[in-house]
Design a protein around this motif. Structure first.
Motif, PDB file in Angstrom:
ATOM      1  N   GLY A   1      -0.868  66.458 -32.797  1.00 46.29           N
ATOM      2  CA  GLY A   1       0.206  67.244 -33.403  1.00 46.29           C
ATOM      3  C   GLY A   1       0.064  68.745 -33.279  1.00 46.29           C
ATOM      4  N   LYS A   2      -0.620  69.217 -32.243  1.00 46.26           N
ATOM      5  CA  LYS A   2      -0.770  70.676 -32.044  1.00 46.26           C
ATOM      6  C   LYS A   2       0.595  71.338 -31.832  1.00 46.26           C
ATOM      7  N   THR A   3       1.387  70.763 -30.942  1.00 42.55           N
ATOM      8  CA  THR A   3       2.659  71.377 -30.578  1.00 42.55           C
ATOM      9  C   THR A   3       3.620  71.338 -31.771  1.00 42.55           C
ATOM     10  N   THR A   4       3.700  70.197 -32.455  1.00 42.74           N
ATOM     11  CA  THR A   4       4.546  70.076 -33.643  1.00 42.74           C
ATOM     12  C   THR A   4       4.122  71.088 -34.703  1.00 42.74           C
ATOM     13  N   THR A   5       2.804  71.225 -34.894  1.00 43.51           N
ATOM     14  CA  THR A   5       2.288  72.175 -35.881  1.00 43.51           C
ATOM     15  C   THR A   5       2.652  73.601 -35.485  1.00 43.51           C
ATOM     16  N   THR A   6       2.459  73.940 -34.197  1.00 47.85           N
ATOM     17  CA  THR A   6       2.776  75.296 -33.729  1.00 47.85           C
ATOM     18  C   THR A   6       4.251  75.615 -33.983  1.00 47.85           C
ATOM     19  N   ALA A   7       5.138  74.673 -33.604  1.00 52.47           N
ATOM     20  CA  ALA A   7       6.576  74.888 -33.765  1.00 52.47           C
ATOM     21  C   ALA A   7       6.938  75.088 -35.232  1.00 52.47           C
ATOM     22  N   ASN A   8       6.370  74.253 -36.110  1.00 51.00           N
ATOM     23  CA  ASN A   8       6.730  74.322 -37.523  1.00 51.00           C
ATOM     24  C   ASN A   8       6.155  75.556 -38.217  1.00 51.00           C
ATOM     25  N   LEU A   9       4.929  75.932 -37.851  1.00 52.35           N
ATOM     26  CA  LEU A   9       4.357  77.140 -38.455  1.00 52.35           C
ATOM     27  C   LEU A   9       5.147  78.367 -38.009  1.00 52.35           C
ATOM     28  N   GLY A  10       5.535  78.368 -36.722  1.00 52.52           N
ATOM     29  CA  GLY A  10       6.317  79.496 -36.198  1.00 52.52           C
ATOM     30  C   GLY A  10       7.654  79.615 -36.898  1.00 52.52           C
ATOM     31  N   ALA A  11       8.370  78.482 -36.986  1.00 50.97           N
ATOM     32  CA  ALA A  11       9.681  78.485 -37.633  1.00 50.97           C
ATOM     33  C   ALA A  11       9.546  78.845 -39.116  1.00 50.97           C
ATOM     34  N   GLY A  12       8.508  78.309 -39.749  1.00 52.83           N
ATOM     35  CA  GLY A  12       8.287  78.581 -41.179  1.00 52.83           C
ATOM     36  C   GLY A  12       8.005  80.044 -41.442  1.00 52.83           C
ATOM     37  N   LEU A  13       7.161  80.653 -40.602  1.00 49.90           N
ATOM     38  CA  LEU A  13       6.833  82.075 -40.786  1.00 49.90           C
ATOM     39  C   LEU A  13       8.066  82.951 -40.501  1.00 49.90           C
ATOM     40  N   ALA A  14       8.860  82.544 -39.497  1.00 51.68           N
ATOM     41  CA  ALA A  14      10.069  83.304 -39.183  1.00 51.68           C
ATOM     42  C   ALA A  14      11.068  83.215 -40.342  1.00 51.68           C
ATOM     43  N   ALA A  15      11.124  82.030 -40.985  1.00 51.96           N
ATOM     44  CA  ALA A  15      12.025  81.848 -42.125  1.00 51.96           C
ATOM     45  C   ALA A  15      11.646  82.768 -43.292  1.00 51.96           C
ATOM     46  N   HIS A  16      10.377  83.179 -43.335  1.00 47.13           N
ATOM     47  CA  HIS A  16       9.925  84.127 -44.364  1.00 47.13           C
ATOM     48  C   HIS A  16      10.209  85.573 -43.946  1.00 47.13           C
ATOM     49  N   GLY A  17      10.862  85.764 -42.808  1.00 49.45           N
ATOM     50  CA  GLY A  17      11.239  87.112 -42.386  1.00 49.45           C
ATOM     51  C   GLY A  17      10.235  87.792 -41.461  1.00 49.45           C
ATOM     52  N   HIS A  18       9.229  87.038 -40.976  1.00 47.78           N
ATOM     53  CA  HIS A  18       8.252  87.640 -40.073  1.00 47.78           C
ATOM     54  C   HIS A  18       8.732  87.557 -38.628  1.00 47.78           C
ATOM     55  N   ARG A  19       8.232  88.490 -37.814  1.00 48.87           N
ATOM     56  CA  ARG A  19       8.478  88.398 -36.373  1.00 48.87           C
ATOM     57  C   ARG A  19       7.341  87.559 -35.766  1.00 48.87           C
ATOM     58  N   VAL A  20       7.709  86.456 -35.111  1.00 51.26           N
ATOM     59  CA  VAL A  20       6.710  85.492 -34.630  1.00 51.26           C
ATOM     60  C   VAL A  20       6.922  85.208 -33.136  1.00 51.26           C
ATOM     61  N   ALA A  21       5.822  85.245 -32.377  1.00 50.78           N
ATOM     62  CA  ALA A  21       5.868  84.832 -30.979  1.00 50.78           C
ATOM     63  C   ALA A  21       5.051  83.559 -30.819  1.00 50.78           C
ATOM     64  N   LEU A  22       5.666  82.520 -30.227  1.00 52.74           N
ATOM     65  CA  LEU A  22       4.936  81.287 -29.933  1.00 52.74           C
ATOM     66  C   LEU A  22       4.625  81.273 -28.440  1.00 52.74           C
ATOM     67  N   VAL A  23       3.346  81.005 -28.116  1.00 50.43           N
ATOM     68  CA  VAL A  23       2.937  80.991 -26.710  1.00 50.43           C
ATOM     69  C   VAL A  23       2.518  79.571 -26.349  1.00 50.43           C
ATOM     70  N   ASP A  24       3.163  78.996 -25.355  1.00 53.51           N
ATOM     71  CA  ASP A  24       2.758  77.669 -24.886  1.00 53.51           C
ATOM     72  C   ASP A  24       1.707  77.854 -23.788  1.00 53.51           C
ATOM     73  N   ALA A  25       0.443  77.539 -24.109  1.00 55.11           N
ATOM     74  CA  ALA A  25      -0.643  77.721 -23.141  1.00 55.11           C
ATOM     75  C   ALA A  25      -0.918  76.440 -22.357  1.00 55.11           C
ATOM     76  N   ASP A  26      -0.111  75.422 -22.591  1.00 60.73           N
ATOM     77  CA  ASP A  26      -0.317  74.132 -21.926  1.00 60.73           C
ATOM     78  C   ASP A  26       0.409  74.131 -20.577  1.00 60.73           C
ATOM     79  N   ILE A  27      -0.129  74.919 -19.633  1.00 61.35           N
ATOM     80  CA  ILE A  27       0.530  75.091 -18.335  1.00 61.35           C
ATOM     81  C   ILE A  27       0.472  73.789 -17.543  1.00 61.35           C
ATOM     82  N   GLY A  28       1.603  73.373 -17.021  1.00 62.71           N
ATOM     83  CA  GLY A  28       1.674  72.121 -16.267  1.00 62.71           C
ATOM     84  C   GLY A  28       2.188  70.964 -17.103  1.00 62.71           C
TER      85      GLY A  28
END
Lengths: 264, 210
Positions: free
Chosen positions: A15-42
């Motif tokens: 659940g790394k990807t699900t966690t990353t997506a949800n933490l990013g969306a959650g932090l953005a919902a609190h008004g923060h500027r958030v960048a999500l980086v997908d390092a899983d190339i390929g």
């Protein structure tokens, strides 16, 4: 100056990807500027989970290779003000980016964002080395399975060797009823083995499967328990003291009645 | 003040022959012989002891033999306070050196050492310790530990707690069923009759029986 957090696990499918997506969306919902980086190339997935797949023009290797500017590659999520995604390349592999390039990329991102969250690929090879290169904090995701916990232990050792001390733990997909019956490792068992601080526990929830398929992070689902768990984790990352959620459904009386009727 | 190569002091217990051991031993020997020669039997029958820093036992007995030829009687119990202090500092403490590892060994981490190893922390599943001597774990051992790795059958493994650990001593592996699951006291594994046996540390300690 924002902070760079890597979400890692060792084992795949926890659940790394699900966690990353949800933490990013959650932090953005609190008004923060958030960048999500997908390092899983390929093997890029984060764009799918966020429902941004059809908006990709440039990817991370275009930025590190100098084919475009960072701002051109960042995809803005229209549902969450302040949430951006830097997608992975699908046609290349992990060697397309070096740890030094990742470090430089993270430095550039942290100038503009409050949080930079990196979705780390499974494994301990170059993809992992790239993903942790620019991070100052780490979140380790595990599920209550012996193999996942063993891999998490290995990852924690490797993080410590790379000066990423005190990683935080998220236990994903726990089933309280199975734990109660002694068929699944409990939170205490996992903490006892890994000996790191717990950031949160996310219960197994069908709502995650549904929301992932739709490309809508479950963190915005007010009724789901997993959404509540992710919202709590977001507040803990922000530094708030939030008590651990009660995992058992219903109150003491209803549990008692259910047990009397032999339903659980 | 320049020290003499050999000086002879009289004490209540007997003569003390002091040497300046920074000088060549052959010079010291020659000087002592000359001193004895010139005393013409004055010291005959007197008891004596030789004191000097950094002289070997063989050199000491060589000097004592010279004195014996002139009728002196060696008696090492004669004390000379200044030199005695130095002798005490030279005392070597009993025991063997060990490598101290502070912290928990996680899956995939490995310690290899020629000698003894002491770990202050746990050994997690998938971690490994290989030592030619004994291993002491101040924590819970769930990983792989090989003591006496080059065949030292006297090596032991001691841990505060053993849980599903994989242990071997001098190439002999403990059967998993023989490893005690829980104990109030630290457990030591040792070789006896070609098998690894486990005993509680309790009988050697001064814990009251309860």
């Amino acid at each position: 100056m924002g902070e760079v957090i890597v979400v890692t696990s060792g084992k795949g499918g926890v659940g790394k990807t699900t966690t990353t997506a949800n933490l990013g969306a959650g932090l953005a919902a609190h008004g923060h500027r958030v960048a999500l980086v997908d390092a899983d190339i390929g093997l890029r997935n984060l764009d799918v989970v966020l429902g941004l797949e059809n908006r990709i023009v440039y990817d991370i290797t275009d930025v590190t290779g100098g084919h475009c500017r960072l701002r051109q590659a960042l995809i803005k999520d229209k549902r969450f003000e302040g949430l951006f995604l830097l997608p992975a390349a699908q046609t290349k592999d992990k060697t397309a980016v070096s740890p030094d390039q990742m470090k430089a990329l993270c430095e550039e991102l942290r100038q503009e964002f409050d949080y930079v969250i990196i979705d780390c690929p499974a494994g301990i090879e170059q993809g992992f080395r790239n993903a942790i290169a620019g991070a100052d904090k780490a979140i380790v995701v595990t599920t209550p399975e012996v193999a996942a916990v063993r891999d998490a232990d290995r990852i924690i050792g490797l993080l410590e060797a790379s000066e990423l001390r005190d990683p935080k733990l998220i236990i994903n997909r726990i089933r309280p009823r199975m734990v109660r019956h002694g068929d699944m490792m409990s939170i205490e068992d996992i903490i006892d083995i890994l000996a790191i601080d717990l950031l949160g526990v996310v219960p197994e929830d069908e709502a995650v499967v549904i929301s992932t398929n739709r490309g809508e992070p479950v963190v915005q689902d007010e009724r789901s328990r997993s959404g509540q768990a992710y919202r709590n984790i977001v507040r803990r990352i922000k530094g708030e003291q939030v008590p651990m959620m009660k995992l058992e459904e219903g109150g003491l009386m209803s549990r008692f009645l259910r047990r009397m009727m032999g339903l659980s | 003040m320049p020290r003499e190569l050999v000086s002879i002091k009289g004490t209540r217990e007997g003569l003390v022959i002091l040497l300046d051991s920074t000088r060549e031993f052959e010079d010291i020997k020659l000087h002592l012989k000359r001193k004895m020669e010139s005393s013409r039997g004055f010291f005959r029958g007197a008891r004596f002891a030789v004191y000097g820093q950094a002289i070997t036992g063989r050199q000491r007995s060589e000097l004592e033999n010279i004195c014996r030829q002139y009728g002196l009687i060696p008696s090492p119990e004669i004390s000379w306070p200044l030199e005695k202090k130095v002798e005490q500092i030279k005392t070597v403490l009993p025991g063997e050196p060990a490598r101290l590892v502070q912290g928990t060994l996680r899956s995939g981490q490995e310690i290899r050492h020629q000698g003894n190893v002491v770990i202050i922390g746990n050994i997690h599943p998938g971690a490994r310790v290989v030592a030619t001597g004994s291993v002491i774990i101040m924590g819970c051992c769930r990983g792989t530990v090989q003591a006496g790795a080059e065949g030292n059958t006297a090596a032991t493994i001691t841990a505060l707690k053993l849980q599903a650990a994989c242990l071997s001593i001098a190439g002999i592996t403990a059967s998993p069923a023989a490893i005690p699951r829980s104990s109030l006291f630290p457990i030591t594994a040792r070789l006896k009759g070609g098998r690894i046996i486990f005993d509680s540390y309790r009988h050697k300690a001064i814990y009251p029986a309860f």
